[in-house]
Design a protein around this motif. Structure first.
Motif, PDB file in Angstrom:
ATOM      1  N   PHE A  24       0.842  -1.205   0.000  1.00  0.00           N
ATOM      2  CA  PHE A  24       0.000   0.000   0.000  1.00  0.00           C
ATOM      3  C   PHE A  24       0.877   1.255   0.000  1.00  0.00           C
ATOM      4  O   PHE A  24       0.584   2.238  -0.696  1.00  0.00           O
ATOM      5  N   ALA A  25       1.927   1.251   0.820  1.00  0.00           N
ATOM      6  CA  ALA A  25       2.812   2.411   0.919  1.00  0.00           C
ATOM      7  C   ALA A  25       3.496   2.699  -0.419  1.00  0.00           C
ATOM      8  O   ALA A  25       3.691   3.863  -0.781  1.00  0.00           O
ATOM      9  N   LEU A  26       3.854   1.647  -1.158  1.00  0.00           N
ATOM     10  CA  LEU A  26       4.436   1.841  -2.485  1.00  0.00           C
ATOM     11  C   LEU A  26       3.451   2.547  -3.412  1.00  0.00           C
ATOM     12  O   LEU A  26       3.835   3.425  -4.200  1.00  0.00           O
ATOM     13  N   GLN A  27       2.169   2.171  -3.327  1.00  0.00           N
ATOM     14  CA  GLN A  27       1.158   2.848  -4.144  1.00  0.00           C
ATOM     15  C   GLN A  27       1.056   4.326  -3.797  1.00  0.00           C
ATOM     16  O   GLN A  27       0.870   5.177  -4.672  1.00  0.00           O
ATOM     17  N   GLU A  28       1.160   4.632  -2.507  1.00  0.00           N
ATOM     18  CA  GLU A  28       1.021   6.016  -2.045  1.00  0.00           C
ATOM     19  C   GLU A  28       2.330   6.798  -2.181  1.00  0.00           C
ATOM     20  O   GLU A  28       2.327   8.024  -2.037  1.00  0.00           O
ATOM     21  N   TYR A 248      -5.714   1.115   6.388  1.00  0.00           N
ATOM     22  CA  TYR A 248      -4.724   2.057   5.846  1.00  0.00           C
ATOM     23  C   TYR A 248      -5.409   3.377   5.469  1.00  0.00           C
ATOM     24  O   TYR A 248      -4.892   4.466   5.736  1.00  0.00           O
ATOM     25  N   GLN A 249      -6.576   3.262   4.864  1.00  0.00           N
ATOM     26  CA  GLN A 249      -7.328   4.465   4.483  1.00  0.00           C
ATOM     27  C   GLN A 249      -7.776   5.248   5.720  1.00  0.00           C
ATOM     28  O   GLN A 249      -7.725   6.487   5.722  1.00  0.00           O
ATOM     29  N   GLY A 253      -5.851   8.364   4.968  1.00  0.00           N
ATOM     30  CA  GLY A 253      -6.668   9.065   3.986  1.00  0.00           C
ATOM     31  C   GLY A 253      -6.366   8.673   2.555  1.00  0.00           C
ATOM     32  O   GLY A 253      -6.815   9.348   1.617  1.00  0.00           O
ATOM     33  N   PHE A 254      -5.646   7.586   2.346  1.00  0.00           N
ATOM     34  CA  PHE A 254      -5.306   7.093   1.007  1.00  0.00           C
ATOM     35  C   PHE A 254      -5.961   5.738   0.817  1.00  0.00           C
ATOM     36  O   PHE A 254      -5.808   4.848   1.658  1.00  0.00           O
ATOM     37  N   ARG A 259      -6.409  -4.911  -5.830  1.00  0.00           N
ATOM     38  CA  ARG A 259      -6.227  -5.962  -6.831  1.00  0.00           C
ATOM     39  C   ARG A 259      -4.754  -6.262  -7.130  1.00  0.00           C
ATOM     40  O   ARG A 259      -4.364  -7.436  -7.134  1.00  0.00           O
ATOM     41  N   PRO A 260      -3.895  -5.257  -7.380  1.00  0.00           N
ATOM     42  CA  PRO A 260      -2.493  -5.608  -7.611  1.00  0.00           C
ATOM     43  C   PRO A 260      -1.806  -6.173  -6.372  1.00  0.00           C
ATOM     44  O   PRO A 260      -0.877  -6.989  -6.495  1.00  0.00           O
TER      45      PRO A 260
END
Length: 269
Positions: A24-28, A248-249, A253-254, A259-260
């Motif tokens: 998740f952190a990589l996405q953000e 995480y959201q 707030g992200f 899916r990935p």
């Protein structure tokens, strides 16, 4: 310094949550630290207070501390109140904490977004009557299924949950064959290779048989469901990822794309 998060449990070394949250952190494009924290039975409050006093910004809670976490926090979301358990803690400032329960959100996201199976208008059976089941029922009902039935080895426990949410309860021996679209196993029996005492006919014409446990603990139930006619089966890995994404959201707030992360965890972990 990295933003610090953790998951509390006993045992906890097996938890996949750190890998999930790092994805998740990589996405953000964020820098976070997410650790596993082992707490002794009876010592959850002390461990949680220490973590937040040292700068922790959020925590997930797994067995056996979800009830402890419910009593630890100062405020509760409606989901947490319905479940009577907390799996996500959010600091409010001033030494106060909010408790939420993201298990139901994770289950629904897995079925609808990863499996692409809508729940609206479906006939759903839930096996089991513990805290995990109580936590997912209100979120499933928000999807407007045609029917939701709870069945459990101890009938009175199923009846209690059904009455609390205005749904149906049926004894295991009275479940109709070829009736349900989705069958969800919310018992913990798979962890000891035990099947719920449910007839094979219940899985006839079943679109999806789902076990809320992930990994090898789910396989006994899923294999029986496949052999009994279920068209698709799934363990709870996607639920784990979905509930983690909602946590995480709440913290940051992200909203991660689950899916990935599901594809990554299936391939690499």
């Amino acid at each position: 310094m990295s933003d610090r998060y953790a998951v509390f449990g006993n045992p906890i070394a097996h938890s996949k949550s750190p890998q999930i949250h790092q994805q998740f952190a990589l996405q953000e494009h964020a820098d976070i630290e997410y650790e596993r924290i082992y707490a002794e039975i009876g010592a959850f409050d002390e461990a949680a207070h220490r973590f937040f006093a040292e700068g922790g910004l959020g925590a997930n809670i797994t067995v056996p501390f979800k009830i402890d976490a419910y009593h630890f926090v100062d405020e509760h979301s409606e989901r947490a109140k319905a479940a009577g358990a907390v799996n996500t803690i959010i600091p409010l400032g001033g030494g106060k904490f909010l408790g939420d329960n993201s298990d139901g959100v994770g289950l629904v996201q897995d079925i609808t977004r990863i499996r692409n199976i809508p729940l609206e208008g479906k006939k759903i059976l839930i096996l089991g009557a513990g805290g995990a089941v109580r936590g997912v029922v209100p979120v499933l009902l928000a999807e407007n299924p045609a029917q939701l039935v709870i069945s459990n080895r101890t009938d009175s426990k199923a009846t209690d949950i059904a009455a609390a949410f205005g749904v149906e309860a049926l004894p295991l021996a009275q479940l109709p064959a070829a009736h349900f679209d989705i069958v969800i196993n919310g018992t913990s029996g798979g962890l000891s290779q035990q099947l719920p005492d449910v007839a094979a006919g219940v899985f006839q014409n079943c679109t999806l048989a789902y076990d809320m446990v992930y990994g090898s603990g789910a396989e006994t139930f899923l294999q029986f469901a496949r052999q009994s006619g279920a068209r698709q089966t799934a363990d709870g890995l996607g639920m784990l990822i979905g509930q983690a994404a909602f946590s995480y959201q709440l913290w940051r707030g992200f909203q991660p794309d689950i899916r990935p992360v599901f594809a990554y965890m299936k391939e690499h972990v």
